[in-house]
Motif scaffolding. Structure first.
Motif, PDB file in Angstrom:
ATOM      1  N   MET A  50      35.195  42.559  35.790  1.00 33.56           N
ATOM      2  CA  MET A  50      33.635  42.316  35.488  1.00 33.56           C
ATOM      3  C   MET A  50      33.016  42.323  37.028  1.00 33.56           C
ATOM      4  SD  MET A  50      31.880  38.855  34.359  1.00 33.56           S
ATOM      5  CE  MET A  50      32.275  37.808  35.636  1.00 33.56           C
ATOM      6  N   PHE A  51      33.708  41.887  38.086  1.00 33.52           N
ATOM      7  CA  PHE A  51      33.025  42.235  39.391  1.00 33.52           C
ATOM      8  C   PHE A  51      33.139  43.719  39.758  1.00 33.52           C
ATOM      9  CE2 PHE A  51      34.024  37.529  40.000  1.00 33.52           C
ATOM     10  CZ  PHE A  51      32.853  37.208  40.206  1.00 33.52           C
ATOM     11  N   LEU A  52      33.910  44.555  39.283  1.00 39.61           N
ATOM     12  CA  LEU A  52      33.926  45.829  39.593  1.00 39.61           C
ATOM     13  C   LEU A  52      32.745  46.546  39.053  1.00 39.61           C
ATOM     14  CD1 LEU A  52      37.764  46.717  39.851  1.00 39.61           C
ATOM     15  CD2 LEU A  52      35.920  46.555  41.829  1.00 39.61           C
ATOM     16  N   SER A  53      32.353  45.869  37.652  1.00 50.90           N
ATOM     17  CA  SER A  53      31.622  46.490  37.024  1.00 50.90           C
ATOM     18  C   SER A  53      29.942  46.129  37.432  1.00 50.90           C
ATOM     19  CB  SER A  53      31.540  46.210  35.355  1.00 50.90           C
ATOM     20  OG  SER A  53      31.116  44.938  35.463  1.00 50.90           O
ATOM     21  N   LEU A  54      29.892  45.295  38.265  1.00 50.22           N
ATOM     22  CA  LEU A  54      28.600  44.722  38.858  1.00 50.22           C
ATOM     23  C   LEU A  54      28.150  45.830  40.212  1.00 50.22           C
ATOM     24  CD1 LEU A  54      28.927  40.848  39.036  1.00 50.22           C
ATOM     25  CD2 LEU A  54      27.669  42.165  37.678  1.00 50.22           C
TER      26      LEU A  54
END
Length: 170
Positions: A50-54
């Motif tokens: 999820m943090f990588l998709s941000l």
């Protein structure tokens, strides 16, 4: 070894049955604990994704889907924890997980891109789940010492003991 009136075959059966039930419950708890550990590990990986998709370029649908999926995993984890604590499935939590899962699918796929019959079926499904959630408030709890299954089981055991004591006294 065998003394008349002390160890009847039924009482030996009850002892063995109790040991078998305790062993099976222990195995079941180990399975649920391993599910908790696996689910927690999967949640950690999902938070990383999820943090990588941000990171730019930002895709709103992917971020929203990741956040909602993480909320579903958290609710499933809570469901497993409640099961370990109370040895029951929480209807309220299960309904909440179903509602969030259905809403996630609608949000990710988009209402405008979804066929009208699927939107109608999803609305009916959500209405039924909402009704279950509201009705759950008025249903008597099966915890806090009010477990109908245990009460029936106690009545059956007491009746069985009474019958055994009558048979032994004759």
């Amino acid at each position: 070894m065998y003394k008349p009136g002390e160890d009847t075959p039924i009482s030996l059966y009850e002892i063995n049955r109790g040991r078998i039930v305790r062993t099976l419950e222990l195995i079941q708890d180990v399975i649920v604990i391993s599910l908790c550990i696996g689910l927690f590990s999967f949640m950690v990986l999902q938070v990383r994704d999820m943090f990588l998709s941000l990171l730019p370029p930002l895709d709103f649908h992917v971020v929203t889907a990741d956040i909602l999926f993480l909320l579903i995993l958290v609710e499933l984890f809570r469901l497993l924890i409640i099961y370990l604590q109370e040895q029951r499935i929480s209807i309220g939590v299960a309904v909440e997980v179903s509602i969030v899962s259905a809403l996630r699918e609608v949000i990710v796929k988009g209402v405008l891109e979804t066929d009208w019959s699927k939107v109608l079926a999803t609305c009916a499904f959500l209405l039924v789940l909402g009704l279950l959630l509201v009705l759950r408030v008025w249903l008597p709890p099966t915890f806090e010492g009010i477990d109908p299954e245990q009460q029936v089981s106690k009545l059956y055991r007491n009746r069985l003991k009474t019958e055994l004591s009558k048979n032994n006294s004759h």
